[in-house]
Design a protein around this motif. Structure first.
Motif, short mmCIF file in Angstrom:
data_model
loop_
_atom_site.label_atom_id
_atom_site.label_comp_id
_atom_site.label_asym_id
_atom_site.label_seq_id
_atom_site.Cartn_x
_atom_site.Cartn_y
_atom_site.Cartn_z
N GLU A 21 8.19 6.39 11.50
CA GLU A 21 7.59 5.11 11.09
C GLU A 21 8.19 3.94 11.86
OE1 GLU A 21 4.97 4.44 8.83
OE2 GLU A 21 4.76 6.57 9.30
N SER B 97 2.85 4.65 0.65
CA SER B 97 3.47 5.25 1.82
C SER B 97 2.57 6.36 2.40
CB SER B 97 4.82 5.84 1.44
OG SER B 97 5.36 6.62 2.50
N ASN B 98 2.73 6.61 3.69
CA ASN B 98 2.05 7.73 4.32
C ASN B 98 2.68 9.07 3.95
OD1 ASN B 98 0.22 6.08 5.80
ND2 ASN B 98 1.83 5.67 7.32
N TYR B 99 3.77 9.01 3.20
CA TYR B 99 4.50 10.20 2.80
C TYR B 99 4.62 10.23 1.28
CZ TYR B 99 5.77 9.78 7.71
OH TYR B 99 5.72 9.64 9.07
N ASP B 100 4.69 11.42 0.72
CA ASP B 100 4.84 11.55 -0.73
C ASP B 100 5.89 12.63 -1.02
OD1 ASP B 100 4.48 11.07 -3.39
OD2 ASP B 100 2.39 11.71 -3.47
N LYS C 162 6.78 2.62 15.19
CA LYS C 162 5.57 1.80 15.19
C LYS C 162 5.89 0.29 15.24
CE LYS C 162 3.23 5.19 12.22
NZ LYS C 162 2.57 5.41 10.89
N THR D 141 0.84 -1.20 0.00
CA THR D 141 0.00 0.00 0.00
C THR D 141 0.87 1.25 0.00
OG1 THR D 141 -0.16 -0.15 2.41
CG2 THR D 141 -1.96 -1.11 1.13
N ASN E 205 11.18 11.37 9.40
CA ASN E 205 9.97 10.65 9.01
C ASN E 205 10.19 9.14 9.01
OD1 ASN E 205 8.35 12.94 8.67
ND2 ASN E 205 9.09 13.28 6.57
N THR F 73 7.31 3.13 -0.62
CA THR F 73 6.26 2.16 -0.91
C THR F 73 6.82 0.82 -1.38
OG1 THR F 73 4.70 3.91 -1.48
CG2 THR F 73 4.20 1.71 -2.31
N GLY G 43 2.15 -1.70 8.80
CA GLY G 43 1.60 -0.67 7.92
C GLY G 43 2.46 -0.42 6.70
#
Length: 271
Positions: free
Chosen positions: A32, A12-15, A35, A10, A28, A189, A184
């Motif tokens: 991650e 990434s929470n970042y772009d 977690k 899925t 960043n 990605t 996650g």
């Protein structure tokens, strides 16, 4: 499968990562990484069940096999290779196998992970028995080499387990004990060498360390069975003996030279 989501793929929470400065990238990534330990903690009941099963099998002479491809395979080999020097176990009690063979440890072997039959062939080279345990490691939970290996092992009555980062994956469904660590999306990605790999390393540390403690390879909190293979370890062993026996460092060195291990020296002096 409709109820299987490949979380490891899925986004990434970042772009726009390439537009971040170095400090932002690192902060960043670290955000991650924080977690990971919490995700591993949720799987402790499954890890505990595996360690207990391994302890029972080790007492009967059983062995622990890790099978994996790519990063997962390398992590299994790393864990297995550290057991003999750390705990004085024979090299043939914890064994790591990687798709593509030993050359794949350093250099990727194309399409090696896609062979569903090779893992069992690799295991058969070690005359695997029902007292052994096979742990398949695959972040995706879909690696053919790993799934094929655990399925073939299970069909022969061998205990199977897995470490994966996609809950309810095909790999999880193929084994007796599934350790599913949902960390996650990765910072980059799909780059499962990151959080997924870190979580696998933590789980492997827990499995092998707890097993070694349970089968008596640790005394108190000391690695009394470690191989005295360099000056640092000889010094550590001598200091253990100084503390345990209330003797001088010189006397401890002499005991190590005489008996060859901390445990043998302790047993001789306290027995």
């Amino acid at each position: 499968m409709a109820d299987f989501e490949k979380i490891t793929e899925t986004p990434s929470n970042y772009d726009d990562l390439e537009q971040m400065d170095t400090l932002s990238i690192l902060e960043n990534m670290n955000r991650e990484d924080k977690k990971v330990a919490d995700a591993v903690a949720l799987t402790i009941p499954e890890i505990s069940a595996l360690v207990d099963a391994l302890e029972e099998r080790f007492e009967k002479g059983g062995r622990l096999f890790y099978i994996g491809a790519g990063t997962s395979g390398r992590l299994g080999i790393l864990d297995a290779s550290e057991i003999p020097p750390t705990y004085g176990m024979p090299h043939d009690r914890v064994i790591g196998l990687i798709a593509g063979g030993d050359s794949a440890i350093r250099k990727a072997v194309e399409f090696a992970e896609d062979d569903t039959q090779q893992a069992w062939k690799d295991l058969m080279n070690f005359n695997i028995t029902v007292h052994d345990t096979v742990v398949g490691i695959a972040a995706s939970g879909t690696t053919p080499y790993v799934i094929g290996g655990v399925k073939d092992a299970k069909a022969q009555g061998i205990l199977t387990a897995c470490i994966t980062n996609n809950p309810n994956s095909p790999l999880s469904r193929a084994v007796d004990l599934a350790i599913e660590i949902n960390v996650g999306p990765e910072f980059v990605t799909g780059s499962t060498r990151m959080k997924s790999g870190t979580s696998q390393k933590l789980a492997l540390n827990m499995i092998s360390t707890a097993l070694m403690i349970r089968i008596g390879r640790v005394k108190g909190n000391k690695m009394v069975n470690m191989q005295l293979s360099n000056n640092k370890l000889v010094d550590r062993g001598a200091r253990y003996l100084v503390e345990a026996l209330h003797i001088t460092y010189t006397e401890a060195e002499a005991l190590l030279e005489q008996y060859g291990s901390v445990k043998k020296a302790l047993d001789a002096k306290k027995g």
